[in-house]
Each structure stands twice: as structure tokens, then as C-alpha cells.
Design a protein around this motif. Structure first.
Motif, PDB file in Angstrom:
ATOM      1  N   VAL A 161      -6.556 -14.239   2.389  1.00 15.64           N
ATOM      2  CA  VAL A 161      -7.528 -13.294   3.030  1.00 15.64           C
ATOM      3  C   VAL A 161      -7.141 -11.594   2.656  1.00 15.64           C
ATOM      4  CG1 VAL A 161      -8.794 -12.085   4.849  1.00 15.64           C
ATOM      5  CG2 VAL A 161      -9.032 -14.521   4.497  1.00 15.64           C
ATOM      6  N   PRO A 162      -5.797 -11.326   3.260  1.00 14.11           N
ATOM      7  CA  PRO A 162      -5.303  -9.931   3.153  1.00 14.11           C
ATOM      8  C   PRO A 162      -5.253  -9.689   1.597  1.00 14.11           C
ATOM      9  CG  PRO A 162      -3.897 -11.416   4.187  1.00 14.11           C
ATOM     10  CD  PRO A 162      -4.909 -12.018   4.098  1.00 14.11           C
ATOM     11  N   ALA A 163      -4.622 -10.798   0.773  1.00 11.77           N
ATOM     12  CA  ALA A 163      -4.336 -10.509  -0.602  1.00 11.77           C
ATOM     13  C   ALA A 163      -5.536 -10.454  -1.045  1.00 11.77           C
ATOM     14  CB  ALA A 163      -3.563 -11.668  -1.055  1.00 11.77           C
ATOM     15  N   THR A 164      -6.732 -10.862  -0.921  1.00 11.51           N
ATOM     16  CA  THR A 164      -7.980 -10.997  -1.704  1.00 11.51           C
ATOM     17  C   THR A 164      -8.557  -9.506  -1.233  1.00 11.51           C
ATOM     18  OG1 THR A 164      -8.572 -13.279  -1.563  1.00 11.51           O
ATOM     19  CG2 THR A 164     -10.336 -11.644  -2.191  1.00 11.51           C
ATOM     20  N   GLN A 165      -8.393  -9.019  -0.176  1.00 17.05           N
ATOM     21  CA  GLN A 165      -8.847  -7.818   0.412  1.00 17.05           C
ATOM     22  C   GLN A 165      -8.198  -6.682  -0.623  1.00 17.05           C
ATOM     23  OE1 GLN A 165      -8.431  -7.832   4.390  1.00 17.05           O
ATOM     24  NE2 GLN A 165     -10.445  -8.716   4.806  1.00 17.05           N
ATOM     25  N   ALA A 166      -6.672  -6.757  -0.714  1.00 15.27           N
ATOM     26  CA  ALA A 166      -5.942  -5.831  -1.374  1.00 15.27           C
ATOM     27  C   ALA A 166      -6.327  -5.582  -2.841  1.00 15.27           C
ATOM     28  CB  ALA A 166      -4.518  -6.262  -1.159  1.00 15.27           C
ATOM     29  N   LEU A 167      -6.711  -6.979  -3.411  1.00 16.13           N
ATOM     30  CA  LEU A 167      -6.845  -6.813  -4.769  1.00 16.13           C
ATOM     31  C   LEU A 167      -8.404  -6.545  -5.023  1.00 16.13           C
ATOM     32  CD1 LEU A 167      -5.691 -10.532  -6.061  1.00 16.13           C
ATOM     33  CD2 LEU A 167      -4.745  -8.181  -6.561  1.00 16.13           C
ATOM     34  N   ALA A 168      -9.263  -6.451  -4.153  1.00 19.95           N
ATOM     35  CA  ALA A 168     -10.263  -5.876  -4.283  1.00 19.95           C
ATOM     36  C   ALA A 168     -10.446  -4.359  -4.141  1.00 19.95           C
ATOM     37  CB  ALA A 168     -11.408  -6.386  -3.222  1.00 19.95           C
ATOM     38  N   GLY A 169      -9.301  -3.828  -3.777  1.00 18.73           N
ATOM     39  CA  GLY A 169      -9.103  -2.352  -3.503  1.00 18.73           C
ATOM     40  C   GLY A 169      -9.587  -1.882  -2.177  1.00 18.73           C
ATOM     41  N   ASP A 170     -10.073  -2.900  -1.012  1.00 16.66           N
ATOM     42  CA  ASP A 170     -10.558  -2.552   0.204  1.00 16.66           C
ATOM     43  C   ASP A 170      -9.417  -2.090   0.986  1.00 16.66           C
ATOM     44  OD1 ASP A 170     -11.985  -2.210   2.316  1.00 16.66           O
ATOM     45  OD2 ASP A 170     -12.285  -4.360   2.624  1.00 16.66           O
TER      46      ASP A 170
ATOM     47  N   VAL B 213       0.836  -1.225   0.225  1.00 14.57           N
ATOM     48  CA  VAL B 213       0.170  -0.117  -0.070  1.00 14.57           C
ATOM     49  C   VAL B 213       0.814   1.283   0.028  1.00 14.57           C
ATOM     50  CG1 VAL B 213      -1.586   1.397   1.101  1.00 14.57           C
ATOM     51  CG2 VAL B 213      -1.839  -1.389   1.328  1.00 14.57           C
ATOM     52  N   GLY B 214       0.569   2.181  -0.964  1.00 13.55           N
ATOM     53  CA  GLY B 214       1.164   3.509  -0.937  1.00 13.55           C
ATOM     54  C   GLY B 214       0.223   4.635  -0.198  1.00 13.55           C
TER      55      GLY B 214
ATOM     56  N   LEU C 198      -4.611  11.421   2.358  1.00 13.56           N
ATOM     57  CA  LEU C 198      -5.190  11.937   1.012  1.00 13.56           C
ATOM     58  C   LEU C 198      -5.594  10.914   0.067  1.00 13.56           C
ATOM     59  CD1 LEU C 198      -2.865  14.828   0.428  1.00 13.56           C
ATOM     60  CD2 LEU C 198      -4.962  14.807   1.285  1.00 13.56           C
ATOM     61  N   THR C 199      -4.612   9.870  -0.105  1.00 14.39           N
ATOM     62  CA  THR C 199      -5.012   8.604  -0.836  1.00 14.39           C
ATOM     63  C   THR C 199      -4.163   7.362  -0.369  1.00 14.39           C
ATOM     64  OG1 THR C 199      -2.888   9.033  -2.281  1.00 14.39           O
ATOM     65  CG2 THR C 199      -5.001   9.954  -3.173  1.00 14.39           C
ATOM     66  N   ALA C 200      -4.837   6.277  -0.258  1.00 18.18           N
ATOM     67  CA  ALA C 200      -4.194   4.967  -0.031  1.00 18.18           C
ATOM     68  C   ALA C 200      -4.549   3.949  -0.946  1.00 18.18           C
ATOM     69  CB  ALA C 200      -4.821   4.425   1.361  1.00 18.18           C
ATOM     70  N   GLN C 201      -3.572   3.592  -1.858  1.00 21.54           N
ATOM     71  CA  GLN C 201      -3.765   2.740  -3.040  1.00 21.54           C
ATOM     72  C   GLN C 201      -2.839   1.450  -2.591  1.00 21.54           C
ATOM     73  OE1 GLN C 201      -1.367   4.345  -6.251  1.00 21.54           O
ATOM     74  NE2 GLN C 201      -2.197   2.598  -7.740  1.00 21.54           N
ATOM     75  N   ALA C 202      -3.537   0.412  -2.912  1.00 21.82           N
ATOM     76  CA  ALA C 202      -2.991  -1.095  -2.916  1.00 21.82           C
ATOM     77  C   ALA C 202      -2.395  -1.626  -4.211  1.00 21.82           C
ATOM     78  CB  ALA C 202      -4.034  -1.981  -2.520  1.00 21.82           C
ATOM     79  N   PHE C 203      -1.160  -2.125  -4.189  1.00 21.03           N
ATOM     80  CA  PHE C 203      -0.692  -2.650  -5.377  1.00 21.03           C
ATOM     81  C   PHE C 203      -1.026  -4.172  -5.645  1.00 21.03           C
ATOM     82  CE2 PHE C 203       1.882   0.978  -4.024  1.00 21.03           C
ATOM     83  CZ  PHE C 203       1.933   1.731  -5.142  1.00 21.03           C
ATOM     84  N   ALA C 204      -1.333  -4.378  -6.903  1.00 19.90           N
ATOM     85  CA  ALA C 204      -1.695  -5.765  -7.335  1.00 19.90           C
ATOM     86  C   ALA C 204      -0.633  -6.661  -7.054  1.00 19.90           C
ATOM     87  CB  ALA C 204      -2.290  -5.605  -8.783  1.00 19.90           C
ATOM     88  N   LEU C 205       0.473  -6.530  -7.765  1.00 19.74           N
ATOM     89  CA  LEU C 205       1.581  -7.615  -7.907  1.00 19.74           C
ATOM     90  C   LEU C 205       1.642  -8.243  -6.587  1.00 19.74           C
ATOM     91  CD1 LEU C 205       3.391  -9.117  -9.499  1.00 19.74           C
ATOM     92  CD2 LEU C 205       5.229  -7.353  -9.000  1.00 19.74           C
ATOM     93  N   PRO C 206       2.160  -7.786  -5.472  1.00 22.29           N
ATOM     94  CA  PRO C 206       2.410  -8.260  -4.055  1.00 22.29           C
ATOM     95  C   PRO C 206       1.307  -9.121  -3.748  1.00 22.29           C
ATOM     96  CG  PRO C 206       2.238  -6.051  -3.734  1.00 22.29           C
ATOM     97  CD  PRO C 206       2.255  -6.216  -5.364  1.00 22.29           C
ATOM     98  N   ALA C 207      -0.002  -8.627  -4.013  1.00 21.88           N
ATOM     99  CA  ALA C 207      -1.232  -9.210  -3.372  1.00 21.88           C
ATOM    100  C   ALA C 207      -1.462 -10.560  -4.527  1.00 21.88           C
ATOM    101  CB  ALA C 207      -2.352  -8.633  -3.683  1.00 21.88           C
ATOM    102  N   VAL C 208      -1.196 -10.547  -5.522  1.00 20.82           N
ATOM    103  CA  VAL C 208      -1.157 -11.769  -6.734  1.00 20.82           C
ATOM    104  C   VAL C 208      -0.316 -12.677  -6.179  1.00 20.82           C
ATOM    105  CG1 VAL C 208      -0.939 -12.467  -9.033  1.00 20.82           C
ATOM    106  CG2 VAL C 208      -1.982 -10.440  -8.591  1.00 20.82           C
ATOM    107  N   LEU C 209       0.846 -12.206  -5.777  1.00 16.15           N
ATOM    108  CA  LEU C 209       1.982 -13.218  -5.442  1.00 16.15           C
ATOM    109  C   LEU C 209       1.752 -13.890  -4.137  1.00 16.15           C
ATOM    110  CD1 LEU C 209       5.037 -14.091  -6.217  1.00 16.15           C
ATOM    111  CD2 LEU C 209       5.846 -12.337  -4.704  1.00 16.15           C
TER     112      LEU C 209
END
Length: 224
Positions: A100-109, A37-38, A128-139
């Protein structure tokens, strides 16, 4: 067929869950070292601040779960029977905990309050913003999938009783078949059916079965 072939097949099947456990551990460990997350925040006094939250921070269980899979590799060689089923359940729980946390991150939650706490922002700061990155969640999901696959294979791992049964049933069946052929060969030698002589293969089968194919002292069968 060589007796080494079944042994190689059993060894190959035993190596599959070990490989899946190792791959799952590597995926979870690698994911824990990546940015999940950034966070961009502002305290109203200066420029916006960017903070990267690693997997070990955002999903702190990822590293212990990777170590648990490594421990399961060693345990898989030592346990059998019902203990193997218990190990499979534990590995399955690891897979769920990682997925579970990986699925939540991919869902943008992304929970901004959680992000603010983990980023150690001051009380006056605003996310201001909290963005989840897909690659680590997919891994991490790949690692969870590998762990789940290993759990399924551990459940299907044969018990010690089944292994012993499969090891000794086949030779016993072969001995019975050879004994039957030897008996038939002996009777044929006594009766000299169709003038056919014993073949070399039939002689060896009889000797292996403990029969003497040249012994014609037995009583001939009475004909109806």
C-alpha cells in the motif's frame, strides 16, 4: 523411474515459497534503508533546508514486515494443514501492508503535512516540495509481490493426509498390478498357452507379489 525423482520434485516445490519469503524480506529491508521522500523546506530566516526521509521513517512498518517474512520462513517448515493456511493469510497481510505505501509513493501521493512532521520541521517552517522516489517504492512492491506469491503457494501446500496418501497409494497400485501379472503368469504356466515359457521378468514379478510361478497344483479354469 527412480523414487528419488518425486522426492526431488517435492523438495523443489517446498523450496519455492521459502525462496520467495527470503527475497521478499531482503527487498523490504533494502527498501527501508533507501530514501523514499525528499523534503525541501524554508523557515523564512535562512536558506532552504533539504531533508531525506528513509523508508524506515516514511513507511515505518517496512522493517517489521521484513522481519515477519523471515519468521515466516522458519514457520513454513513447522506448520502443516490448516496451520499452513493461517500462515498463508498472515503472509498475505504482510504483502498488503508492504504494497500500500509503495503504491501511494509511486502514484506521487505525498502528504506534505506528514512529510513536515516526519522531517521534524519547526512550526514556522513551510514545505516547499516533497518528492517521492520511485526506486525504493518499486523495490518494496517487488518484496510485496514475492510475499504474495509465497502466500499463494502456502495455501496450496498439501496437507499431511494428502502427502501420506500420495506416498503409499502408488506402491499399493504397483503391488496390485504385479499380483495380477503374477496370477496371469501362473495360469499361463499351468495351461502352457501357445507353448510360451515364463520370462525372467514374469518370474521376478510373481516372486515380488508372493506368488510361486512354478506351482502348478492350482485348479485349472473350467472352459465354457
Amino acid at each position: 523411474m527412480s523414487t528419488q525423482a518425486p522426492v526431488r520434485r517435492r523438495s523443489g516445490r517446498a523450496a519455492v515459497p521459502v525462496a520467495l519469503l527470503l527475497l521478499g524480506a531482503v527487498c523490504l529491508w533494502g527498501s527501508s534503508r533507501m530514501t523514499w521522500v525528499g523534503v525541501t523546506s524554508s523557515d523564512g530566516l535562512g536558506e532552504a533546508r533539504s531533508t531525506d526521509l528513509l523508508g524506515s521513517t516514511w513507511a515505518p512498518a517496512s522493517t517489521p514486515l521484513a522481519l515477519a517474512l523471515l519468521a515466516a520462513v522458519a514457520a513454513s517448515f513447522a506448520v502443516k494443514g490448516w496451520a499452513s493456511r493461517v500462515l498463508a493469510v498472515l503472509v498475505g497481510l504482510v504483502a498488503i501492508g508492504a504494497g500500500v505505501p509503495a503504491t501511494q509513493a509511486l502514484a506521487g501521493d505525498v502528504d506534505e503535512a506528514k512529510a513536515a512532521v516526519l522531517a521534524e520541521l519547526p512550526g514556522r517552517a513551510e514545505v516547499l516540495t516533497a518528492q517521492a522516489f520511485a526506486l525504493p517504492a518499486v523495490l518494496a512492491l517487488i518484496g510485496a509481490g514475492c510475499a504474495f506469491g509465497a502466500a499463494v503457494m502456502l495455501v496450496r501446500k498439501p496437507t499431511a493426509r494428502k502427502v501420506l496418501s500420495s506416498r503409499y497409494d502408488a506402491p499399493a497400485a504397483r503391488r496390485d498390478a504385479v499380483a495380477q501379472r503374477a496370477k496371469s503368469a501362473s495360469e499361463r504356466a499351468e495351461e502352457n498357452v501357445d507353448g510360451e515359457d515364463l520370462t525372467e521378468r514374469m518370474l521376478w514379478d510373481a516372486l515380488d507379489a508372493g506368488e510361486d510361478p512354478t506351482d502348478r497344483s492350482g485348479t485349472r479354469k473350467s472352459e465354457d
